[in-house]
Design a protein around this motif. Sequence first.
Motif, PDB file in Angstrom:
ATOM      1  N   ASP A 366       0.828  -1.208   0.000  1.00  0.00           N
ATOM      2  CA  ASP A 366       0.000   0.000   0.000  1.00  0.00           C
ATOM      3  C   ASP A 366       0.862   1.258   0.000  1.00  0.00           C
ATOM      4  O   ASP A 366       0.529   2.249  -0.652  1.00  0.00           O
ATOM      5  CB  ASP A 366      -0.919   0.025   1.228  1.00  0.00           C
ATOM      6  CG  ASP A 366      -1.843  -1.170   1.277  1.00  0.00           C
ATOM      7  OD1 ASP A 366      -2.214  -1.669   0.195  1.00  0.00           O
ATOM      8  OD2 ASP A 366      -2.185  -1.610   2.388  1.00  0.00           O
ATOM      9  N   VAL A 367       1.962   1.208   0.753  1.00  0.00           N
ATOM     10  CA  VAL A 367       2.857   2.372   0.789  1.00  0.00           C
ATOM     11  C   VAL A 367       3.457   2.580  -0.600  1.00  0.00           C
ATOM     12  O   VAL A 367       3.526   3.706  -1.107  1.00  0.00           O
ATOM     13  CB  VAL A 367       3.962   2.176   1.849  1.00  0.00           C
ATOM     14  CG1 VAL A 367       4.920   3.361   1.848  1.00  0.00           C
ATOM     15  CG2 VAL A 367       3.344   1.980   3.234  1.00  0.00           C
ATOM     16  N   GLU A 368       3.860   1.480  -1.238  1.00  0.00           N
ATOM     17  CA  GLU A 368       4.392   1.590  -2.603  1.00  0.00           C
ATOM     18  C   GLU A 368       3.350   2.191  -3.540  1.00  0.00           C
ATOM     19  O   GLU A 368       3.646   3.048  -4.364  1.00  0.00           O
ATOM     20  CB  GLU A 368       4.818   0.206  -3.134  1.00  0.00           C
ATOM     21  CG  GLU A 368       6.136  -0.257  -2.561  1.00  0.00           C
ATOM     22  CD  GLU A 368       6.489  -1.693  -2.943  1.00  0.00           C
ATOM     23  OE1 GLU A 368       5.933  -2.206  -3.931  1.00  0.00           O
ATOM     24  OE2 GLU A 368       7.321  -2.286  -2.234  1.00  0.00           O
ATOM     25  N   THR A 369       2.108   1.715  -3.411  1.00  0.00           N
ATOM     26  CA  THR A 369       1.049   2.197  -4.300  1.00  0.00           C
ATOM     27  C   THR A 369       0.777   3.684  -4.101  1.00  0.00           C
ATOM     28  O   THR A 369       0.672   4.429  -5.080  1.00  0.00           O
ATOM     29  CB  THR A 369      -0.247   1.384  -4.087  1.00  0.00           C
ATOM     30  OG1 THR A 369       0.047   0.011  -4.289  1.00  0.00           O
ATOM     31  CG2 THR A 369      -1.331   1.809  -5.056  1.00  0.00           C
ATOM     32  N   ILE A 370       0.687   4.126  -2.838  1.00  0.00           N
ATOM     33  CA  ILE A 370       0.351   5.548  -2.638  1.00  0.00           C
ATOM     34  C   ILE A 370       1.493   6.436  -3.146  1.00  0.00           C
ATOM     35  O   ILE A 370       1.244   7.480  -3.766  1.00  0.00           O
ATOM     36  CB  ILE A 370      -0.035   5.865  -1.163  1.00  0.00           C
ATOM     37  CG1 ILE A 370      -0.540   7.305  -1.028  1.00  0.00           C
ATOM     38  CG2 ILE A 370       1.101   5.678  -0.195  1.00  0.00           C
ATOM     39  CD1 ILE A 370      -1.870   7.576  -1.649  1.00  0.00           C
ATOM     40  N   LEU A 371       2.744   6.003  -2.964  1.00  0.00           N
ATOM     41  CA  LEU A 371       3.862   6.808  -3.477  1.00  0.00           C
ATOM     42  C   LEU A 371       3.813   6.850  -5.006  1.00  0.00           C
ATOM     43  O   LEU A 371       3.998   7.901  -5.627  1.00  0.00           O
ATOM     44  CB  LEU A 371       5.202   6.233  -3.000  1.00  0.00           C
ATOM     45  CG  LEU A 371       5.509   6.377  -1.501  1.00  0.00           C
ATOM     46  CD1 LEU A 371       6.773   5.606  -1.137  1.00  0.00           C
ATOM     47  CD2 LEU A 371       5.647   7.835  -1.088  1.00  0.00           C
ATOM     48  N   HIS A 372       3.553   5.691  -5.609  1.00  0.00           N
ATOM     49  CA  HIS A 372       3.501   5.596  -7.067  1.00  0.00           C
ATOM     50  C   HIS A 372       2.384   6.485  -7.639  1.00  0.00           C
ATOM     51  O   HIS A 372       2.613   7.322  -8.513  1.00  0.00           O
ATOM     52  CB  HIS A 372       3.282   4.132  -7.463  1.00  0.00           C
ATOM     53  CG  HIS A 372       3.225   3.897  -8.944  1.00  0.00           C
ATOM     54  ND1 HIS A 372       4.307   3.455  -9.651  1.00  0.00           N
ATOM     55  CD2 HIS A 372       2.222   4.056  -9.845  1.00  0.00           C
ATOM     56  CE1 HIS A 372       3.976   3.345 -10.936  1.00  0.00           C
ATOM     57  NE2 HIS A 372       2.706   3.697 -11.079  1.00  0.00           N
ATOM     58  N   GLU A 373       1.177   6.314  -7.117  1.00  0.00           N
ATOM     59  CA  GLU A 373       0.039   7.066  -7.657  1.00  0.00           C
ATOM     60  C   GLU A 373       0.178   8.558  -7.353  1.00  0.00           C
ATOM     61  O   GLU A 373      -0.263   9.397  -8.153  1.00  0.00           O
ATOM     62  CB  GLU A 373      -1.287   6.525  -7.121  1.00  0.00           C
ATOM     63  CG  GLU A 373      -1.556   5.037  -7.399  1.00  0.00           C
ATOM     64  CD  GLU A 373      -1.501   4.634  -8.872  1.00  0.00           C
ATOM     65  OE1 GLU A 373      -1.594   5.527  -9.746  1.00  0.00           O
ATOM     66  OE2 GLU A 373      -1.337   3.432  -9.155  1.00  0.00           O
ATOM     67  N   ALA A 374       0.798   8.882  -6.227  1.00  0.00           N
ATOM     68  CA  ALA A 374       1.037  10.305  -5.928  1.00  0.00           C
ATOM     69  C   ALA A 374       1.975  10.901  -6.983  1.00  0.00           C
ATOM     70  O   ALA A 374       1.807  12.063  -7.377  1.00  0.00           O
ATOM     71  CB  ALA A 374       1.614  10.477  -4.524  1.00  0.00           C
ATOM     72  N   GLY A 375       2.938  10.115  -7.453  1.00  0.00           N
ATOM     73  CA  GLY A 375       3.819  10.599  -8.524  1.00  0.00           C
ATOM     74  C   GLY A 375       3.011  10.966  -9.760  1.00  0.00           C
ATOM     75  O   GLY A 375       3.217  12.019 -10.378  1.00  0.00           O
ATOM     76  N   HIS A 376       2.053  10.113 -10.124  1.00  0.00           N
ATOM     77  CA  HIS A 376       1.170  10.446 -11.258  1.00  0.00           C
ATOM     78  C   HIS A 376       0.351  11.704 -10.940  1.00  0.00           C
ATOM     79  O   HIS A 376       0.141  12.556 -11.802  1.00  0.00           O
ATOM     80  CB  HIS A 376       0.211   9.287 -11.549  1.00  0.00           C
ATOM     81  CG  HIS A 376       0.863   8.102 -12.192  1.00  0.00           C
ATOM     82  ND1 HIS A 376       1.644   8.200 -13.323  1.00  0.00           N
ATOM     83  CD2 HIS A 376       0.835   6.772 -11.882  1.00  0.00           C
ATOM     84  CE1 HIS A 376       2.069   6.991 -13.671  1.00  0.00           C
ATOM     85  NE2 HIS A 376       1.604   6.110 -12.814  1.00  0.00           N
TER      86      HIS A 376
END
Length: 579
Positions: A366-376
Amino acid sequence: MDLLPFDALPAHKPRRFVPQGIDLGDWSQIAPLFDQLEGRAPACATAAGLERWLLDWGELNAAIDEESSKRYIAMTCHTDNAEAEKAYLHFVEHVEPQLKPRQFKLAQTYVAHPLRQRLPKERYAVFDRDTQLQVELFRPENVPLETEEARLSQQYQKLSGSLTVQFRGEEKTLIQMGRYLEETDRALRQEAWELVANRRLQEMEKFEEQFEQLVKLRTQIARNAGFGNYRDYAFRKLGRFDYTPADCEKFHAAVEAEVMPMVAELQAERRRQLGVRTLRPWDLAVDPLNRPPLRPFEQVDQMVSRTQEVFGRLDPDLAAGFQRMQDLRLLDLANRKGKAPGGYQSTLAEARVPFIFMNAVGLQRDVETILHEAGHAFHALATRAEDLYAYRNAPIEFCEVASMSMELLGNEFLEKFYATPEANRARRVHLEGIVNIFSWIATVDAFQHWIYTHPGHTRAERTAAWVALMDRFGGEVDWSGYEAARANLWHRQLHIFIHAFYYIEYGIAQLGALQVWANSKRDKADALNHYKRALALGGSRPLPELFTAAGCNFEFSQKTVAPLVRLVRGELARLPAER
Ligand SMILES: [Zn+2]
């Protein structure tokens, strides 16, 4: 639409062309706007008039795009709501198919416009190139073939999605079986893995037949468009103006020379840690030290506040952007009943703000996902000032630089979630994942290059080509007794079936992200300034310029790959493995 998590968002700019109060789910109200644009084009007597026309077209596109996004968001946030589903399907079935020919007509009109050459060259270069390509590649005789291709693609998805196995008295989908590969009980992992592999093998014939039909269709589509093979056509169709098949082959060679030794090292370490003689296919996903999963947070609001702190450490502008998303309630992050699976970032194109959807349950993933999607999301926020709709989106090769960089940069501050040993464990998993995915990307990409440049190949030749790539990029995994599963492993890779050639983008983007990260180790503020400046360019410049603006080389040979692998190897050596 009260099914949305956020309140009505104001348009970034007041509309000039699209009427207020229009129902964008009703084609009969949209069609007249396309009529107007078509009718007005010949009357554009000055370059400024033509630019105004482009902005109006973009305004319409943004309004339609936002309508589509909102319906998708409402549906995925409320899968149990029949109204939301109906509204989304109505749009997909009654608006989208009508749009396609009308958009194409406007593209043609623009390309043929006598004043096009008088527009500022530099400003419109990318837009012109992309629009012209769309017009050039169109062949009416390919329309039914593309419909057939879409039908076959859907059949692949249907077949793949329908497969289940009986596991310990329960019917499970193959996706549900994935989590058993993370179990510490080796016999259980093997049992789960074998069930899935055998289930896929039972459908081998069907997968092969579907694929052969797709290859045949694609080869015909390419011929109709005047190309000698589908690879050359796909490179054009995907808008790959700035790299060639030869560049991709250099990437394959670089992965073989630089990444594979590292894969072998990591696999040897894993074998030692697991205490096994050889690594079997079911030994690759489990934590090699048999530790329980990491727990970065209990509640989703903790995830949000800690992520906010990470961005606070990184950069004040990014922190302000993430805060703004919270203020506007542009985040729907917690897993709950009635939500679609997965995660995505979607941009509300008229309000020019991003929205993030995910299903957080308290895992490191989940932490990976939120960082990734925040980049977008930062990418979307960075392009708000761009008025040409088409330029508010960058090519995928660079969009993923925005998101993957944020994973690497954000991971520097994982201590917001963990004590240092756990933070280091999460970093290791992330970096090992990057190393391993490079080898799979090279395999999938090289396979497709082979497929579409060997017309008329037999099934046996195809299998042999795949097996040769598994030898080259598969690492030191012991498949003995499971040779058939290995030879057909590509059947599970959806892209090969339904998005031909679309995959190396992730490898290219990861090379960019690793360079941004490498830059940040030298000078964090400077790396982030480059990152932000590059994001703000949106899609207004060609890929090599976007990479340069971000402080990266757009080049995927050994020259670029070697120092990045050195960096990752050095980092992994610095992070203690056993804890
Ligand atoms: Zn992404």
